[in-house]
Motif scaffolding. Structure first.
Motif, PDB file in Angstrom:
ATOM      1  N   SER A  42      35.524  35.805  30.399  1.00  0.00           N
ATOM      2  CA  SER A  42      35.865  34.951  31.548  1.00  0.00           C
ATOM      3  C   SER A  42      37.369  34.727  31.639  1.00  0.00           C
ATOM      4  N   ILE A  43      38.005  34.497  30.479  1.00  0.00           N
ATOM      5  CA  ILE A  43      39.464  34.337  30.453  1.00  0.00           C
ATOM      6  C   ILE A  43      40.140  35.643  30.877  1.00  0.00           C
ATOM      7  N   ALA A  44      39.565  36.762  30.441  1.00  0.00           N
ATOM      8  CA  ALA A  44      40.135  38.074  30.765  1.00  0.00           C
ATOM      9  C   ALA A  44      40.145  38.340  32.264  1.00  0.00           C
ATOM     10  N   THR A  45      39.228  37.716  33.007  1.00  0.00           N
ATOM     11  CA  THR A  45      39.194  37.940  34.460  1.00  0.00           C
ATOM     12  C   THR A  45      40.465  37.439  35.138  1.00  0.00           C
ATOM     13  N   TYR A  46      41.216  36.552  34.444  1.00  0.00           N
ATOM     14  CA  TYR A  46      42.482  36.046  34.989  1.00  0.00           C
ATOM     15  C   TYR A  46      43.671  36.881  34.505  1.00  0.00           C
ATOM     16  N   LEU A  47      43.471  37.644  33.423  1.00  0.00           N
ATOM     17  CA  LEU A  47      44.585  38.351  32.803  1.00  0.00           C
ATOM     18  C   LEU A  47      44.546  39.867  33.000  1.00  0.00           C
ATOM     19  N   VAL A  48      43.351  40.424  33.092  1.00  0.00           N
ATOM     20  CA  VAL A  48      43.192  41.880  33.188  1.00  0.00           C
ATOM     21  C   VAL A  48      43.164  42.303  34.658  1.00  0.00           C
ATOM     22  N   ASN A  75      38.210  38.863  41.311  1.00  0.00           N
ATOM     23  CA  ASN A  75      37.427  37.657  41.583  1.00  0.00           C
ATOM     24  C   ASN A  75      37.238  36.910  40.262  1.00  0.00           C
ATOM     25  N   PRO A  76      38.279  36.200  39.787  1.00  0.00           N
ATOM     26  CA  PRO A  76      38.206  35.537  38.483  1.00  0.00           C
ATOM     27  C   PRO A  76      37.018  34.576  38.385  1.00  0.00           C
ATOM     28  N   ALA A  77      36.462  34.455  37.184  1.00  0.00           N
ATOM     29  CA  ALA A  77      35.289  33.603  36.961  1.00  0.00           C
ATOM     30  C   ALA A  77      35.682  32.139  36.881  1.00  0.00           C
ATOM     31  N   GLY A  78      34.970  31.292  37.626  1.00  0.00           N
ATOM     32  CA  GLY A  78      35.160  29.853  37.538  1.00  0.00           C
ATOM     33  C   GLY A  78      34.312  29.267  36.421  1.00  0.00           C
ATOM     34  N   PHE A  79      34.456  27.964  36.187  1.00  0.00           N
ATOM     35  CA  PHE A  79      33.714  27.299  35.094  1.00  0.00           C
ATOM     36  C   PHE A  79      32.211  27.457  35.281  1.00  0.00           C
ATOM     37  N   MET A  80      31.713  27.196  36.473  1.00  0.00           N
ATOM     38  CA  MET A  80      30.278  27.268  36.719  1.00  0.00           C
ATOM     39  C   MET A  80      29.779  28.706  36.687  1.00  0.00           C
ATOM     40  N   ILE A  82      30.411  30.918  34.560  1.00  0.00           N
ATOM     41  CA  ILE A  82      30.053  31.281  33.187  1.00  0.00           C
ATOM     42  C   ILE A  82      28.574  31.009  32.942  1.00  0.00           C
ATOM     43  N   PHE A  83      28.116  29.831  33.352  1.00  0.00           N
ATOM     44  CA  PHE A  83      26.735  29.442  33.085  1.00  0.00           C
ATOM     45  C   PHE A  83      25.769  30.061  34.096  1.00  0.00           C
ATOM     46  N   LEU A  84      26.246  30.307  35.296  1.00  0.00           N
ATOM     47  CA  LEU A  84      25.428  31.041  36.255  1.00  0.00           C
ATOM     48  C   LEU A  84      25.198  32.471  35.771  1.00  0.00           C
ATOM     49  N   ALA A  85      26.203  33.029  35.108  1.00  0.00           N
ATOM     50  CA  ALA A  85      26.059  34.389  34.572  1.00  0.00           C
ATOM     51  C   ALA A  85      24.968  34.440  33.500  1.00  0.00           C
ATOM     52  N   LEU A  86      24.860  33.379  32.696  1.00  0.00           N
ATOM     53  CA  LEU A  86      23.800  33.330  31.688  1.00  0.00           C
ATOM     54  C   LEU A  86      22.424  33.343  32.344  1.00  0.00           C
ATOM     55  N   GLN A  87      22.273  32.541  33.390  1.00  0.00           N
ATOM     56  CA  GLN A  87      20.990  32.502  34.096  1.00  0.00           C
ATOM     57  C   GLN A  87      20.699  33.838  34.775  1.00  0.00           C
ATOM     58  N   GLU A  88      21.725  34.395  35.431  1.00  0.00           N
ATOM     59  CA  GLU A  88      21.551  35.663  36.131  1.00  0.00           C
ATOM     60  C   GLU A  88      21.300  36.802  35.140  1.00  0.00           C
ATOM     61  N   MET A 345      32.210  40.451  33.928  1.00  0.00           N
ATOM     62  CA  MET A 345      33.187  41.543  34.039  1.00  0.00           C
ATOM     63  C   MET A 345      32.986  42.342  35.327  1.00  0.00           C
ATOM     64  N   GLU A 346      31.731  42.568  35.699  1.00  0.00           N
ATOM     65  CA  GLU A 346      31.446  43.315  36.931  1.00  0.00           C
ATOM     66  C   GLU A 346      31.874  42.538  38.174  1.00  0.00           C
ATOM     67  N   ASP A 347      31.563  41.231  38.193  1.00  0.00           N
ATOM     68  CA  ASP A 347      31.913  40.409  39.361  1.00  0.00           C
ATOM     69  C   ASP A 347      33.421  40.330  39.563  1.00  0.00           C
ATOM     70  N   ALA A 348      34.160  40.379  38.450  1.00  0.00           N
ATOM     71  CA  ALA A 348      35.620  40.314  38.541  1.00  0.00           C
ATOM     72  C   ALA A 348      36.255  41.708  38.627  1.00  0.00           C
ATOM     73  N   SER A 349      35.422  42.737  38.629  1.00  0.00           N
ATOM     74  CA  SER A 349      35.883  44.138  38.718  1.00  0.00           C
ATOM     75  C   SER A 349      36.845  44.511  37.584  1.00  0.00           C
ATOM     76  N   ILE A 350      36.533  44.053  36.359  1.00  0.00           N
ATOM     77  CA  ILE A 350      37.368  44.451  35.220  1.00  0.00           C
ATOM     78  C   ILE A 350      36.610  45.370  34.254  1.00  0.00           C
ATOM     79  N   LEU A 351      35.311  45.624  34.524  1.00  0.00           N
ATOM     80  CA  LEU A 351      34.552  46.520  33.656  1.00  0.00           C
ATOM     81  C   LEU A 351      35.106  47.938  33.740  1.00  0.00           C
ATOM     82  N   ASP A 352      35.382  48.412  34.933  1.00  0.00           N
ATOM     83  CA  ASP A 352      35.959  49.752  35.081  1.00  0.00           C
ATOM     84  C   ASP A 352      37.353  49.824  34.475  1.00  0.00           C
TER      85      ASP A 352
END
Length: 478
Positions: A42-48, A75-80, A82-88, A345-352
């Motif tokens: 999640s932090i990496a979505t702001y840096l990568v 599309n950096p990850a917000g606080f919520m 992180i937990f929505l990703a767990l559910q999804e 990672m996928e939502d923030a487009s950093i997996l590729d």
């Protein structure tokens, strides 16, 4: 007076201090490690930098086009998030999670019937005085259990049977662990019909379920054969000179009583049915293109029919099946947590971006060396994520496109992951089943590691040969 009180309390204080130190240095649970990785992702979505590859569909499989990486809006990850990703992650992995749970339920019914224990004891009694064949037969049975996912983590209680056998033969506890846990993971290393590892990895890699089985069965024969010969070499040393034991010979006059478990006609029918059912499943995956969902449903059938043959009533079958599911909840939900990392990672487009970064050091390597690099990388990853299914969820979404880019097939990438995960389960102290099995047998980890290391080297050599062959023959879905 105060001095006396202080002296009297100091041992308690020392014990408390030591306990606090132990707690402080306690190895984090797998879930804790994965959640920490999720936070880092999640932090990496702001840096990568965000980026993406162009893709094309070949034979129904979407593949990365090498050299097409370009940066895109992130599309950096917000606080919520992180937990929505767990559910999804749990939702998206539902098919795989229920596959693990239902397989656990079916195998619990089979185990509770006594068929597995009875079959092993029957093999022991039939090979009295022929120690090599005893080692070979028992090891092969457990190896097959590991290869089809029937034993794996549930091998722990069977180590006690290994101890019974070792006592009866006046061997040591290392042999007991080797013919049960060691043999199980020798088969697990290849997993030609293992739904928890190869099944999940192939599903993610988008290649046919349990494809490439012929080469895996050949590798299974060599790896299990090497394990049996290595165990027999040590066993023969002990039979010739008990002082050669690393942990001391087991000797108990009451051991004979432990080897009288019944092996009834019901037990034989259960094992025949399960064997036939698994063979039919192989046929169905090829002929009818069965998927993970079909396999999950089929395990329900296996559990019900095995329970009926065992003479259980309907309530007993249902409750036993659910108890088996319950035992695997821990391992099953890891899949969803691991998937959450990829969702972020996928939502923030950093997996590729990660795939592109990993491909750079591999660009100058041959395809064979690239495959071996994947093997080593997965072995290292297993120290932190000692869960085959969880590791598959983390590594395969990266290895699949990476394989496309470096010129190796996804089938080779799946096996590189499988070897990296499987081998290190037998020696890394972060492996829960290993440490529990050693505890049951009373074998110190240091002694086991000393015994296991040469065999691990042999396994690694065989893995290098298989992966090299896989690359050279362009090992595909067949």
């Amino acid at each position: 007076m105060w001095k006396d009180v202080e002296c009297m309390s100091s041992p308690e204080q020392a014990l408390q201090t030591q306990t606090e130190k132990n707690r402080k240095w306690e190895m984090p649970d797998t879930y804790v490690i994965l959640f920490a990785v999720l936070l880092l992702a999640s932090i990496a979505t702001y840096l990568v930098p965000s980026g993406s590859f162009e893709r094309e569909t070949i034979d129904g499989v979407e593949r990365v086009i090498p050299g097409t990486y370009s940066e895109v809006d992130g599309n950096p990850a917000g606080f919520m998030d992180i937990f929505l990703a767990l559910q999804e992650g749990m939702v998206q992995s539902g098919g795989l999670i229920f596959l693990v749970l239902f397989a656990g339920g079916a195998f619990e019914v089979i185990e509770r019937s006594g068929a597995v224990k009875g079959g092993i004891i029957r093999a022991v009694n039939k090979t009295r005085g022929k120690e090599f064949w005893l080692i070979a037969i028992v090891s092969t049975l457990f190896a097959l259990g590991g290869a089809v996912g029937a034993v794996a983590n549930s091998v722990i209680p069977f180590v006690a049977i290994g101890v019974m056998i070792a006592r009866a033969l006046k061997l040591d506890a290392i042999v007991a662990v080797s013919i049960t846990f060691g043999a199980t993971f020798a088969g697990f290393n290849v997993g030609f019909l293992n739904p928890y590892t190869v099944g999940i990895a192939q599903s993610i890699a988008d290649i046919p379920l349990f494809s490439g089985m012929l080469l895996r069965i050949i590798a299974f024969v060599f790896i299990v054969g090497a394990t049996i010969l290595y165990t027999w070499r040590y066993t023969k040393k002990l039979l010739d000179d008990p002082s050669k034991s690393l942990v001391g010979i087991l000797n108990d006059e009451e051991a004979e009583e432990d080897l009288k478990a019944p092996f009834t006609a019901r037990h034989k029918w259960i094992l025949l049915f399960v064997g036939a059912a698994l063979l039919f499943f192989i046929f169905a995956t090829i002929q009818f293109k069965w998927t993970i969902n079909h396999m999950a449903a089929f395990f329900i059938i296996i559990g019900i029919v095995a329970g009926i043959i065992a003479g259980m009533n309907y309530n007993k079958v249902a409750l036993t099946f659910l108890e088996g599911c319950q035992k695997l909840v821990y391992g099953a939900l890891i899949i969803g947590v691991a998937r959450a990392i990829l969702i972020v990672m996928e939502d923030a487009s950093i997996l590729d971006t990660a795939v592109n970064a990993l491909s750079v050091p591999l660009e100058g390597l041959t395809p064979v060396l690239s495959a071996l690099g994947m093997f080593v990388a997965n072995g290292i990853l297993n120290f932190l994520v000692p869960s085959g299914s969880g590791q598959a969820m983390i590594s395969m979404p990266i290895l699949s496109p990476l394989a496309d880019m470096v010129g190796i097939t996804r089938q080779v990438a799946v096996q590189a992951y499988q070897f990296g995960d499987g081998f290190t389960n037998s020696i890394f102290p972060t492996s829960g089943p290993l440490m529990a099995s050693l505890a049951v047998a009373g074998v110190p980890w240091i002694k086991w590691a000393k015994w296991m290391l040469p065999l691990l080297v042999v396994w690694a050599v065989l893995a290098v040969i298989m992966l090299t062959v896989g690359v050279l023959i362009n090992w595909g879905p067949v």
